[in-house]
Scaffold this motif. Structure first.
Motif, PDB file in Angstrom:
ATOM      1  N   GLU A 121      48.364  58.981  37.576  1.00 33.12           N
ATOM      2  CA  GLU A 121      49.364  58.394  38.484  1.00 33.12           C
ATOM      3  C   GLU A 121      50.291  57.506  37.655  1.00 33.12           C
ATOM      4  OE1 GLU A 121      51.329  57.504  41.985  1.00 33.12           O
ATOM      5  OE2 GLU A 121      49.651  58.889  41.779  1.00 33.12           O
ATOM      6  N   ARG A 122      51.571  57.552  37.946  1.00 29.87           N
ATOM      7  CA  ARG A 122      52.532  56.712  37.227  1.00 29.87           C
ATOM      8  C   ARG A 122      53.354  55.862  38.181  1.00 29.87           C
ATOM      9  NH1 ARG A 122      49.448  57.524  33.794  1.00 29.87           N
ATOM     10  NH2 ARG A 122      49.788  58.643  31.853  1.00 29.87           N
ATOM     11  N   ALA A 123      52.813  55.647  39.369  1.00 29.25           N
ATOM     12  CA  ALA A 123      53.462  54.783  40.361  1.00 29.25           C
ATOM     13  C   ALA A 123      52.420  53.808  40.871  1.00 29.25           C
ATOM     14  CB  ALA A 123      54.031  55.612  41.507  1.00 29.25           C
ATOM     15  N   LEU A 124      52.864  52.598  41.173  1.00 25.18           N
ATOM     16  CA  LEU A 124      51.926  51.595  41.660  1.00 25.18           C
ATOM     17  C   LEU A 124      52.580  50.683  42.683  1.00 25.18           C
ATOM     18  CD1 LEU A 124      52.368  48.493  40.144  1.00 25.18           C
ATOM     19  CD2 LEU A 124      52.117  50.054  38.231  1.00 25.18           C
ATOM     20  N   SER A 125      51.762  50.164  43.544  1.00 24.20           N
ATOM     21  CA  SER A 125      52.169  49.113  44.469  1.00 24.20           C
ATOM     22  C   SER A 125      51.775  47.796  43.817  1.00 24.20           C
ATOM     23  CB  SER A 125      51.445  49.279  45.810  1.00 24.20           C
ATOM     24  OG  SER A 125      51.474  48.061  46.534  1.00 24.20           O
ATOM     25  N   ILE A 126      52.732  46.923  43.624  1.00 18.50           N
ATOM     26  CA  ILE A 126      52.448  45.634  42.996  1.00 18.50           C
ATOM     27  C   ILE A 126      51.428  44.856  43.813  1.00 18.50           C
ATOM     28  CG2 ILE A 126      53.426  43.389  42.367  1.00 18.50           C
ATOM     29  CD1 ILE A 126      56.004  44.940  41.604  1.00 18.50           C
ATOM     30  N   ASP A 127      51.592  44.830  45.134  1.00 16.19           N
ATOM     31  CA  ASP A 127      50.663  44.083  45.988  1.00 16.19           C
ATOM     32  C   ASP A 127      49.250  44.652  45.918  1.00 16.19           C
ATOM     33  OD1 ASP A 127      52.557  42.222  46.818  1.00 16.19           O
ATOM     34  OD2 ASP A 127      53.147  43.420  48.546  1.00 16.19           O
ATOM     35  N   ALA A 128      49.120  45.980  45.976  1.00 15.55           N
ATOM     36  CA  ALA A 128      47.794  46.600  45.908  1.00 15.55           C
ATOM     37  C   ALA A 128      47.135  46.314  44.559  1.00 15.55           C
ATOM     38  CB  ALA A 128      47.895  48.100  46.161  1.00 15.55           C
ATOM     39  N   LEU A 129      47.916  46.417  43.476  1.00 16.24           N
ATOM     40  CA  LEU A 129      47.370  46.136  42.157  1.00 16.24           C
ATOM     41  C   LEU A 129      46.966  44.671  42.038  1.00 16.24           C
ATOM     42  CD1 LEU A 129      46.656  47.014  39.295  1.00 16.24           C
ATOM     43  CD2 LEU A 129      49.053  46.594  38.658  1.00 16.24           C
ATOM     44  N   ALA A 130      47.772  43.771  42.567  1.00 11.32           N
ATOM     45  CA  ALA A 130      47.436  42.346  42.521  1.00 11.32           C
ATOM     46  C   ALA A 130      46.123  42.082  43.247  1.00 11.32           C
ATOM     47  CB  ALA A 130      48.566  41.513  43.127  1.00 11.32           C
ATOM     48  N   HIS A 131      45.948  42.697  44.402  1.00 11.16           N
ATOM     49  CA  HIS A 131      44.695  42.528  45.155  1.00 11.16           C
ATOM     50  C   HIS A 131      43.502  43.083  44.373  1.00 11.16           C
ATOM     51  CE1 HIS A 131      45.920  40.813  48.997  1.00 11.16           C
ATOM     52  NE2 HIS A 131      47.032  41.537  48.883  1.00 11.16           N
ATOM     53  N   GLU A 132      43.696  44.258  43.766  1.00 12.19           N
ATOM     54  CA  GLU A 132      42.620  44.879  42.987  1.00 12.19           C
ATOM     55  C   GLU A 132      42.222  44.000  41.802  1.00 12.19           C
ATOM     56  OE1 GLU A 132      42.047  48.827  40.230  1.00 12.19           O
ATOM     57  OE2 GLU A 132      43.389  48.970  41.960  1.00 12.19           O
ATOM     58  N   ILE A 133      43.206  43.495  41.075  1.00  8.12           N
ATOM     59  CA  ILE A 133      42.920  42.639  39.925  1.00  8.12           C
ATOM     60  C   ILE A 133      42.290  41.328  40.378  1.00  8.12           C
ATOM     61  CG2 ILE A 133      43.982  41.259  38.082  1.00  8.12           C
ATOM     62  CD1 ILE A 133      45.928  43.613  37.657  1.00  8.12           C
ATOM     63  N   HIS A 134      42.815  40.738  41.441  1.00  7.81           N
ATOM     64  CA  HIS A 134      42.260  39.483  41.951  1.00  7.81           C
ATOM     65  C   HIS A 134      40.796  39.666  42.329  1.00  7.81           C
ATOM     66  CE1 HIS A 134      41.722  36.191  44.940  1.00  7.81           C
ATOM     67  NE2 HIS A 134      42.376  35.522  44.001  1.00  7.81           N
ATOM     68  N   SER A 135      40.507  40.766  42.994  1.00 10.96           N
ATOM     69  CA  SER A 135      39.123  41.071  43.388  1.00 10.96           C
ATOM     70  C   SER A 135      38.244  41.251  42.166  1.00 10.96           C
ATOM     71  CB  SER A 135      39.104  42.333  44.254  1.00 10.96           C
ATOM     72  OG  SER A 135      37.785  42.695  44.550  1.00 10.96           O
ATOM     73  N   LYS A 136      38.747  41.977  41.169  1.00 11.34           N
ATOM     74  CA  LYS A 136      37.972  42.203  39.942  1.00 11.34           C
ATOM     75  C   LYS A 136      37.694  40.889  39.229  1.00 11.34           C
ATOM     76  CE  LYS A 136      37.608  45.069  35.898  1.00 11.34           C
ATOM     77  NZ  LYS A 136      36.199  45.241  36.120  1.00 11.34           N
ATOM     78  N   LEU A 137      38.691  40.043  39.134  1.00  5.52           N
ATOM     79  CA  LEU A 137      38.501  38.748  38.484  1.00  5.52           C
ATOM     80  C   LEU A 137      37.517  37.885  39.267  1.00  5.52           C
ATOM     81  CD1 LEU A 137      42.137  37.909  37.361  1.00  5.52           C
ATOM     82  CD2 LEU A 137      40.221  38.546  35.896  1.00  5.52           C
ATOM     83  N   SER A 138      37.603  37.914  40.574  1.00  3.73           N
ATOM     84  CA  SER A 138      36.693  37.140  41.414  1.00  3.73           C
ATOM     85  C   SER A 138      35.261  37.640  41.263  1.00  3.73           C
ATOM     86  CB  SER A 138      37.116  37.225  42.887  1.00  3.73           C
ATOM     87  OG  SER A 138      38.381  36.645  43.058  1.00  3.73           O
ATOM     88  N   ASP A 139      35.101  38.973  41.219  1.00  3.78           N
ATOM     89  CA  ASP A 139      33.770  39.561  41.031  1.00  3.78           C
ATOM     90  C   ASP A 139      33.204  39.185  39.676  1.00  3.78           C
ATOM     91  OD1 ASP A 139      33.973  40.730  43.512  1.00  3.78           O
ATOM     92  OD2 ASP A 139      34.385  42.745  42.740  1.00  3.78           O
ATOM     93  N   ASP A 140      34.027  39.236  38.638  1.00  5.42           N
ATOM     94  CA  ASP A 140      33.569  38.900  37.285  1.00  5.42           C
ATOM     95  C   ASP A 140      33.136  37.436  37.199  1.00  5.42           C
ATOM     96  OD1 ASP A 140      34.041  41.467  36.487  1.00  5.42           O
ATOM     97  OD2 ASP A 140      35.836  41.014  35.300  1.00  5.42           O
ATOM     98  N   LEU A 141      33.810  36.570  37.915  1.00  3.06           N
ATOM     99  CA  LEU A 141      33.466  35.150  37.868  1.00  3.06           C
ATOM    100  C   LEU A 141      32.161  34.841  38.614  1.00  3.06           C
ATOM    101  CD1 LEU A 141      36.964  33.490  38.346  1.00  3.06           C
ATOM    102  CD2 LEU A 141      35.588  33.562  36.281  1.00  3.06           C
ATOM    103  N   SER A 142      31.848  35.669  39.610  1.00  2.00           N
ATOM    104  CA  SER A 142      30.657  35.391  40.414  1.00  2.00           C
ATOM    105  C   SER A 142      29.392  35.947  39.767  1.00  2.00           C
ATOM    106  CB  SER A 142      30.813  35.971  41.821  1.00  2.00           C
ATOM    107  OG  SER A 142      30.885  37.383  41.775  1.00  2.00           O
ATOM    108  N   THR A 143      29.537  36.719  38.676  1.00  2.00           N
ATOM    109  CA  THR A 143      28.340  37.274  38.034  1.00  2.00           C
ATOM    110  C   THR A 143      27.908  36.438  36.856  1.00  2.00           C
ATOM    111  OG1 THR A 143      29.684  38.739  36.655  1.00  2.00           O
ATOM    112  CG2 THR A 143      28.781  39.648  38.708  1.00  2.00           C
TER     113      THR A 143
END
Length: 86
Positions: free
Chosen positions: A64-86
């Protein structure tokens, strides 16, 4: 180590990174529903984001070469939050 990043900050970082890679003005990038990038720009954007945030998104090898900035921001935020809780 990243201890806390707001969703807004991550969104702005994504926009900033896209603008630095493509040369497009931030106002134009923010106005897009989906950002479409060529392969080189796609790889540069995700390489820079992953290096800055010290994460793996799995997007470098995506066809895929198209992205939604908002969706990507949510995905990254979730990943960072998950990484911090482990």
């Amino acid at each position: 180590m990243i201890t806390s990043m707001t969703l807004h900050f991550i969104r702005q970082l994504i926009i900033h990174t896209i603008c630095n890679v493509t040369g497009e003005p931030a106002k134009e990038v923010r106005a897009l529903d989906r950002v479409v990038l060529n392969t080189r720009d796609w790889e540069q954007v995700f390489s820079r984001l992953e290096a800055t945030l010290d994460i793996q998104t799995g997007m470098m090898t995506s066809t895929e070469r198209a992205l939604s900035i908002d969706a990507l921001a949510h995905e990254i935020h979730s990943k960072l939050s998950d990484d911090l809780s482990t």
